[in-house]
Design a protein around this motif. Structure first.
Motif, mmCIF file in Angstrom:
data_model
loop_
_atom_site.group_PDB
_atom_site.id
_atom_site.type_symbol
_atom_site.label_atom_id
_atom_site.label_comp_id
_atom_site.label_asym_id
_atom_site.label_seq_id
_atom_site.Cartn_x
_atom_site.Cartn_y
_atom_site.Cartn_z
ATOM 1 N N THR A 1 -12.029 2.389 -4.937
ATOM 2 C CA THR A 1 -12.612 1.581 -3.655
ATOM 3 C C THR A 1 -14.242 1.902 -3.684
ATOM 4 O O THR A 1 -14.731 2.760 -4.185
ATOM 5 N N TRP B 1 -1.122 1.209 -4.593
ATOM 6 C CA TRP B 1 -0.449 0.234 -4.345
ATOM 7 C C TRP B 1 0.595 -0.071 -5.359
ATOM 8 O O TRP B 1 0.326 0.291 -6.698
ATOM 9 N N GLY C 1 -0.423 4.574 -0.214
ATOM 10 C CA GLY C 1 -1.222 5.667 0.400
ATOM 11 C C GLY C 1 -1.347 6.973 -0.512
ATOM 12 O O GLY C 1 -1.163 6.795 -2.086
ATOM 13 N N THR D 1 -7.453 10.642 -3.640
ATOM 14 C CA THR D 1 -7.090 9.631 -2.402
ATOM 15 C C THR D 1 -8.539 9.405 -1.775
ATOM 16 O O THR D 1 -8.746 8.164 -1.171
ATOM 17 N N ASP E 1 -7.384 3.635 -3.631
ATOM 18 C CA ASP E 1 -6.113 3.437 -2.920
ATOM 19 C C ASP E 1 -5.132 3.153 -4.036
ATOM 20 O O ASP E 1 -5.279 2.243 -5.157
ATOM 21 N N ALA F 1 0.924 -1.377 -0.005
ATOM 22 C CA ALA F 1 -0.005 -0.059 -0.056
ATOM 23 C C ALA F 1 0.760 1.379 -0.055
ATOM 24 O O ALA F 1 1.800 1.451 0.830
#
Length: 210
Positions: free
Chosen positions: A210, A49, A16, A43, A47, A14
């Motif tokens: 997400t 990654w 961030g 953000t 997410d 991750a």
């Protein structure tokens, strides 16, 4: 989540807000698809990654423009004249394939920043392309998506940074079609993820809604 690449085990790391910011910065310098995607990457709604070697320090993981392979070794461990490869590429291809096979009318759109519609490599390409003005975009759709086809699309758009978008759309491009920026926006409207090249060409950063 642990995965295996051709180079050994990698983990989903991750990244961030820093990862999202890296993607946003690169998209502002891209072509039409990049600029459309940049307005949707936030953000608060997704997410960021990457697939990285286990045990990597946070500072190294966030050094997005630096190589990630061990010091003194180039990609694959060969002489410096060898082309750079990304150990995580098979995992990214698998991620794209799983998305495309998830149902609905899904597309993988790839921005080819160095190509032009008249280039011999484009006119003879095995990867389907469409054009927006002088811009070239490779695309892969279900149900014909395969790991080999996705891998070819990634390889063909060899500029840095690589930019690919996963989306679900009722707009279906056809091979060799000339489309407008509005058509491209229609395809990217329900964007689910963005894949951007990183780590000096040795990896990717992914933003996933997400």
């Amino acid at each position: 989540m642990n995965r295996m690449s051709e180079e050994g085990p990698l983990v989903k790391y991750a990244l961030g807000q820093e990862g999202t910011a890296y993607i946003e910065r690169n998209l502002t310098h891209g072509m039409t698809l990049s600029r459309i995607a940049e307005r949707r990457v936030r953000t608060s709604s997704g997410d960021a990654w990457s697939y990285l070697p286990p045990g990597m320090s946070r500072s190294t993981a966030l050094s997005f423009r630096d190589p990630i392979l061990p010091s003194g070794r180039n990609a694959g461990g060969y002489d410096l004249i060898e082309p750079v490869v990304a150990p995580s590429k098979p995992l990214v291809v698998e991620f794209v394939l799983q998305y495309l096979n998830g149902g609905g009318r899904r597309l993988f759109l790839v921005e080819d920043a160095v190509a032009r519609p008249s280039d011999p490599a484009i006119t003879s390409s095995r990867v389907p392309c469409f054009f927006v003005g002088d811009e070239v975009y490779e695309f892969i759709s279900r149900p014909s998506a395969t790991t080999a086809g996705i891998s070819r699309a990634v390889d063909q758009a060899h500029s840095f940074p690589f930019v690919g978008v996963l989306t679900c759309t009722d707009f279906r491009p056809t091979r060799g079609s000339c489309l407008s920026a509005a058509d491209l926006r229609a395809m990217a409207e329900r964007m689910a993820a963005v894949v951007v090249g990183a780590y000096d060409g040795e990896g990717y950063v992914i933003w996933e809604r997400t």
